[in-house]
Design a protein around this motif. Structure first.
Motif, PDB file in Angstrom:
ATOM      1  N   GLY A   1      -0.106  -1.486  14.253  1.00 43.86           N
ATOM      2  CA  GLY A   1       0.878  -0.851  13.381  1.00 43.86           C
ATOM      3  C   GLY A   1       0.374  -0.459  12.006  1.00 43.86           C
ATOM      4  N   PHE A   2      -0.918  -0.703  11.721  1.00 43.07           N
ATOM      5  CA  PHE A   2      -1.468  -0.313  10.421  1.00 43.07           C
ATOM      6  C   PHE A   2      -1.773   1.183  10.413  1.00 43.07           C
ATOM      7  CE2 PHE A   2      -2.539  -4.800  10.875  1.00 43.07           C
ATOM      8  CZ  PHE A   2      -2.170  -5.309   9.631  1.00 43.07           C
ATOM      9  N   LYS A   3      -1.716   1.764   9.215  1.00 45.11           N
ATOM     10  CA  LYS A   3      -2.011   3.182   9.054  1.00 45.11           C
ATOM     11  C   LYS A   3      -2.899   3.391   7.830  1.00 45.11           C
ATOM     12  CE  LYS A   3       2.320   4.931  11.064  1.00 45.11           C
ATOM     13  NZ  LYS A   3       3.523   5.794  10.819  1.00 45.11           N
ATOM     14  N   THR A   4      -3.668   4.467   7.880  1.00 43.74           N
ATOM     15  CA  THR A   4      -4.463   4.827   6.709  1.00 43.74           C
ATOM     16  C   THR A   4      -3.533   5.069   5.527  1.00 43.74           C
ATOM     17  OG1 THR A   4      -6.320   5.771   7.949  1.00 43.74           O
ATOM     18  CG2 THR A   4      -5.955   6.602   5.717  1.00 43.74           C
ATOM     19  N   GLY A   5      -3.892   4.501   4.399  1.00 41.31           N
ATOM     20  CA  GLY A   5      -3.053   4.587   3.202  1.00 41.31           C
ATOM     21  C   GLY A   5      -2.365   3.273   2.880  1.00 41.31           C
ATOM     22  N   ASP A   6      -2.342   2.350   3.838  1.00 41.38           N
ATOM     23  CA  ASP A   6      -1.727   1.037   3.603  1.00 41.38           C
ATOM     24  C   ASP A   6      -2.527   0.229   2.582  1.00 41.38           C
ATOM     25  OD1 ASP A   6       0.180   1.619   5.474  1.00 41.38           O
ATOM     26  OD2 ASP A   6      -0.626   0.301   7.045  1.00 41.38           O
ATOM     27  N   LYS A   7      -1.809  -0.574   1.802  1.00 39.94           N
ATOM     28  CA  LYS A   7      -2.419  -1.560   0.910  1.00 39.94           C
ATOM     29  C   LYS A   7      -1.936  -2.935   1.351  1.00 39.94           C
ATOM     30  CE  LYS A   7      -2.567   1.363  -3.246  1.00 39.94           C
ATOM     31  NZ  LYS A   7      -2.141   1.467  -4.682  1.00 39.94           N
ATOM     32  N   VAL A   8      -2.859  -3.826   1.649  1.00 39.19           N
ATOM     33  CA  VAL A   8      -2.494  -5.182   2.071  1.00 39.19           C
ATOM     34  C   VAL A   8      -2.055  -5.965   0.838  1.00 39.19           C
ATOM     35  CG1 VAL A   8      -3.291  -7.312   3.155  1.00 39.19           C
ATOM     36  CG2 VAL A   8      -4.155  -5.102   3.961  1.00 39.19           C
ATOM     37  N   VAL A   9      -0.827  -6.488   0.860  1.00 39.00           N
ATOM     38  CA  VAL A   9      -0.313  -7.212  -0.306  1.00 39.00           C
ATOM     39  C   VAL A   9      -0.062  -8.693  -0.009  1.00 39.00           C
ATOM     40  CG1 VAL A   9       0.678  -5.168  -1.376  1.00 39.00           C
ATOM     41  CG2 VAL A   9       2.059  -6.496   0.242  1.00 39.00           C
TER      42      VAL A   9
ATOM     43  N   ALA B   1      -4.189 -15.350  10.875  1.00 34.90           N
ATOM     44  CA  ALA B   1      -3.002 -14.672  10.337  1.00 34.90           C
ATOM     45  C   ALA B   1      -2.008 -14.339  11.453  1.00 34.90           C
ATOM     46  CB  ALA B   1      -3.420 -13.386   9.620  1.00 34.90           C
ATOM     47  N   GLU B   2      -0.730 -14.520  11.152  1.00 38.38           N
ATOM     48  CA  GLU B   2       0.337 -14.177  12.091  1.00 38.38           C
ATOM     49  C   GLU B   2       1.098 -12.932  11.629  1.00 38.38           C
ATOM     50  OE1 GLU B   2       2.761 -17.640  12.352  1.00 38.38           O
ATOM     51  OE2 GLU B   2       1.226 -18.843  13.359  1.00 38.38           O
ATOM     52  N   GLN B   3       1.145 -12.753  10.312  1.00 35.18           N
ATOM     53  CA  GLN B   3       1.826 -11.592   9.736  1.00 35.18           C
ATOM     54  C   GLN B   3       1.002 -11.046   8.577  1.00 35.18           C
ATOM     55  OE1 GLN B   3       5.695 -12.906   8.451  1.00 35.18           O
ATOM     56  NE2 GLN B   3       6.703 -12.197  10.331  1.00 35.18           N
ATOM     57  N   MET B   4       1.076  -9.742   8.388  1.00 33.24           N
ATOM     58  CA  MET B   4       0.471  -9.123   7.206  1.00 33.24           C
ATOM     59  C   MET B   4       1.492  -8.173   6.610  1.00 33.24           C
ATOM     60  SD  MET B   4      -3.489  -8.498   8.427  1.00 33.24           S
ATOM     61  CE  MET B   4      -4.002  -7.933   6.803  1.00 33.24           C
ATOM     62  N   THR B   5       1.589  -8.226   5.300  1.00 30.95           N
ATOM     63  CA  THR B   5       2.528  -7.357   4.596  1.00 30.95           C
ATOM     64  C   THR B   5       1.736  -6.263   3.893  1.00 30.95           C
ATOM     65  OG1 THR B   5       3.995  -9.247   4.203  1.00 30.95           O
ATOM     66  CG2 THR B   5       4.380  -7.257   2.891  1.00 30.95           C
ATOM     67  N   VAL B   6       2.168  -5.018   4.097  1.00 27.59           N
ATOM     68  CA  VAL B   6       1.467  -3.896   3.481  1.00 27.59           C
ATOM     69  C   VAL B   6       2.439  -3.073   2.653  1.00 27.59           C
ATOM     70  CG1 VAL B   6      -0.219  -3.773   5.356  1.00 27.59           C
ATOM     71  CG2 VAL B   6       1.837  -2.350   5.456  1.00 27.59           C
ATOM     72  N   GLU B   7       1.875  -2.372   1.692  1.00 26.51           N
ATOM     73  CA  GLU B   7       2.648  -1.400   0.918  1.00 26.51           C
ATOM     74  C   GLU B   7       2.315  -0.028   1.462  1.00 26.51           C
ATOM     75  OE1 GLU B   7       2.150   0.536  -3.382  1.00 26.51           O
ATOM     76  OE2 GLU B   7       2.512  -1.630  -3.474  1.00 26.51           O
ATOM     77  N   ARG B   8       3.331   0.705   1.887  1.00 26.59           N
ATOM     78  CA  ARG B   8       3.124   2.021   2.494  1.00 26.59           C
ATOM     79  C   ARG B   8       4.095   3.021   1.879  1.00 26.59           C
ATOM     80  NH1 ARG B   8       3.706   1.958   8.771  1.00 26.59           N
ATOM     81  NH2 ARG B   8       1.758   0.758   8.539  1.00 26.59           N
ATOM     82  N   ASN B   9       3.547   3.997   1.178  1.00 26.76           N
ATOM     83  CA  ASN B   9       4.364   5.030   0.526  1.00 26.76           C
ATOM     84  C   ASN B   9       5.426   4.419  -0.381  1.00 26.76           C
ATOM     85  OD1 ASN B   9       2.960   7.059   1.948  1.00 26.76           O
ATOM     86  ND2 ASN B   9       4.343   6.832   3.712  1.00 26.76           N
ATOM     87  N   GLY B  10       5.024   3.379  -1.119  1.00 29.93           N
ATOM     88  CA  GLY B  10       5.930   2.756  -2.071  1.00 29.93           C
ATOM     89  C   GLY B  10       6.879   1.748  -1.478  1.00 29.93           C
ATOM     90  N   GLU B  11       6.834   1.560  -0.159  1.00 31.68           N
ATOM     91  CA  GLU B  11       7.712   0.600   0.495  1.00 31.68           C
ATOM     92  C   GLU B  11       6.895  -0.536   1.100  1.00 31.68           C
ATOM     93  OE1 GLU B  11      10.052   2.649   3.358  1.00 31.68           O
ATOM     94  OE2 GLU B  11      11.144   3.854   1.870  1.00 31.68           O
ATOM     95  N   THR B  12       7.563  -1.691   1.259  1.00 30.53           N
ATOM     96  CA  THR B  12       6.905  -2.863   1.839  1.00 30.53           C
ATOM     97  C   THR B  12       7.231  -2.966   3.324  1.00 30.53           C
ATOM     98  OG1 THR B  12       7.000  -4.066  -0.257  1.00 30.53           O
ATOM     99  CG2 THR B  12       6.686  -5.368   1.739  1.00 30.53           C
ATOM    100  N   LYS B  13       6.185  -3.210   4.119  1.00 29.49           N
ATOM    101  CA  LYS B  13       6.369  -3.302   5.568  1.00 29.49           C
ATOM    102  C   LYS B  13       5.638  -4.537   6.077  1.00 29.49           C
ATOM    103  CE  LYS B  13       5.620  -0.799   9.922  1.00 29.49           C
ATOM    104  NZ  LYS B  13       7.003  -1.029  10.403  1.00 29.49           N
TER     105      LYS B  13
END
Length: 446
Positions: A153-161, A181-193
């Motif tokens: 589910g990761f995409k180019t442009g993601d920032k791992v937070v 790791a079981e979960q990773m939270t990323v910032e994508r287009n200003g939103e958290t996923k």
């Protein structure tokens, strides 16, 4: 030349760790007046490359670079010297010493490895400091090309937070916490996923074979144009930044790779930044959708252009002790998490278990003392932890039986210890064959 540089670093690091580990056994053995018959770097199966007897000990270098050893008189070890063990115990033999002295001798090797790692981290902090990249400064986030990450589910442009509940602020922290790791939270287009990772995530990464996980996104900066390129005669120079083609702004090199596929075999108009001025040049795209221009990787230039911020922390000599302790603890905990994952079949992390080639591969193909010492510190911790595993052929196996003796007051019989040593030896051989077999399998399939 690259092979020579890598193998030189590998052998130098391995030799240093082996000699100091065995010295950790040798010194307390001598302090407790225990006879040490051999002290060897590498194994001397059938013959030695070098040997010299000094006092009661033969010092030598074997030809098989799979480890090293000290042969302590009166000790049931890999030599399986039954003739010596059949004789009455002598006061200078290992088996005649009190259990607490034998325990110190057996723990000496891993103790030296732990101390060495800490000392290296202290001096590396003082001499080199810490250099890292703030994740929130990454312009355009990460480049994601690894298929396992894309499928997750990761995409180019993601920032791992964040990884699990651990906030991630620096790029180096991703490698520290991604194991288990079981979960990773990323910032994508200003939103958290939040992205849930599969239980066998590590196994999938191993199967995929690529070491590239989250990569930086770089601009297209010209390094050189090869003579074979159709753009050899075009006025482009080292350091030019190609900003885009056909009026389309392309901030990152990965965008060029995709866009150029639309112009195979054609000529495109490109905007180029040179010395603060924007120029236009006609560039030729080959039939594979490539410009055939080598790009420049220059961290300083990327920072100047605002693609990320490099942070550098320097330490005084006094501060280096705390910094070294922090790095030691972090590496130890991280490696412990790796071992835990490897011994959990559900993670399939055992697929990533590697042998000597895997260790060789972690060294860079250029000489860097900073990288060499940091990798040596990591390998020193790895060697110590592995040696503490409760397998009879390893130090941890001897320690396990000695602790039993100290607690129960009963010493296991020599016959039992001999049989345990044989079982442990076969377990160890199986692990070595599996790890190095993994290396061979990956080399053949990737």
């Amino acid at each position: 030349m690259e092979f020579i540089i890598k193998i030189s670093q590998f052998l130098l690091s391995l030799s240093l760790l082996i000699v100091l580990h065995e010295l950790g056994h040798f010194i307390p053995a001598k302090l407790f007046k225990t006879k040490v018959e051999k002290f060897y770097l590498f194994f001397d199966v059938k013959f030695s490359l070098f040997k010299k007897k000094i006092g009661e000990t033969v010092y030598g270098i074997g030809w098989l670079p799979l480890g090293g050893y000290v042969k302590i008189a009166g000790m049931i070890d890999e030599s399986m010297d039954k003739e010596q063990m059949a004789q009455p115990p002598q006061p200078w033999e290992f088996r005649s010493k009190p259990a607490w002295q034998r325990l110190i001798i057996m723990l000496g090797g891993v103790t030296v490895n732990f101390i060495l790692a800490y000392v290296i981290y202290v001096f590396a902090s003082f001499i080199y400091g810490d250099t890292d990249i703030k994740i929130d400064s990454l312009k355009g986030g990460y480049l994601v090309e690894n298929q396992v990450l894309l499928d997750s589910g990761f995409k180019t442009g993601d920032k791992v937070v964040a990884i699990n509940d651990q906030p991630i602020e620096k790029d180096s922290e991703i490698g520290q916490y991604i194991i288990g790791a079981e979960q990773m939270t990323v910032e994508r287009n200003g939103e958290t996923k939040v992205i849930d990772l599969p239980e066998n995530f590590l196994g999938q990464l191993s199967d995929e074979g690529s070491r590239n996980l989250f990569r930086y996104r770089y601009p297209f900066i010209v390094e050189s144009v090869p003579d074979s390129s159709a753009n050899k005669t075009v006025d482009i120079k080292t350091g030019d930044v190609i900003l885009g083609i056909e009026g389309k702004e392309l901030e990152y090199f990965d965008l060029f790779e995709e866009e150029l596929q639309n112009y195979k075999g054609e000529t495109v108009s490109a905007e180029i930044l040179r010395d603060g001025k924007t120029l236009t040049r006609e560039l030729n795209v080959n039939n594979d959708g490539k410009l055939n221009i080598f790009r420049l990787i220059d961290a300083k230039r990327f920072t100047e252009l605002g693609y990320y911020d490099v942070t550098r922390r320097e330490y005084s000599f006094g501060e280096s002790f705390a910094a070294g302790a922090s790095k030691f603890k972090s590496t130890l905990v991280n490696y412990g998490s790796q071992l835990k994952a490897i011994f959990n079949p559900k993670t399939e992390a055992y697929k990533g278990l590697g042998g000597f080639k895997a260790i060789y591969d972690i060294f860079p193909d250029f000489w860097s003392w900073e990288a060499f010492w940091k990798l040596t510190a990591f390998l020193s911790i790895m060697l110590a932890v592995l040696n503490l595993l409760p397998i009879p052929a390893l130090d941890g196996g001897h320690v396990m039986f000695l602790l039993y003796e100290i607690i129960s007051g009963r010493k296991p019989s020599e016959k039992f210890l001999e049989r345990a040593q044989i079982v442990g030896f076969f377990i160890l051989i199986a692990l070595v064959l599996f790890a190095n077999g993994n290396d061979i399998f990956k080399a053949l399939t990737n």
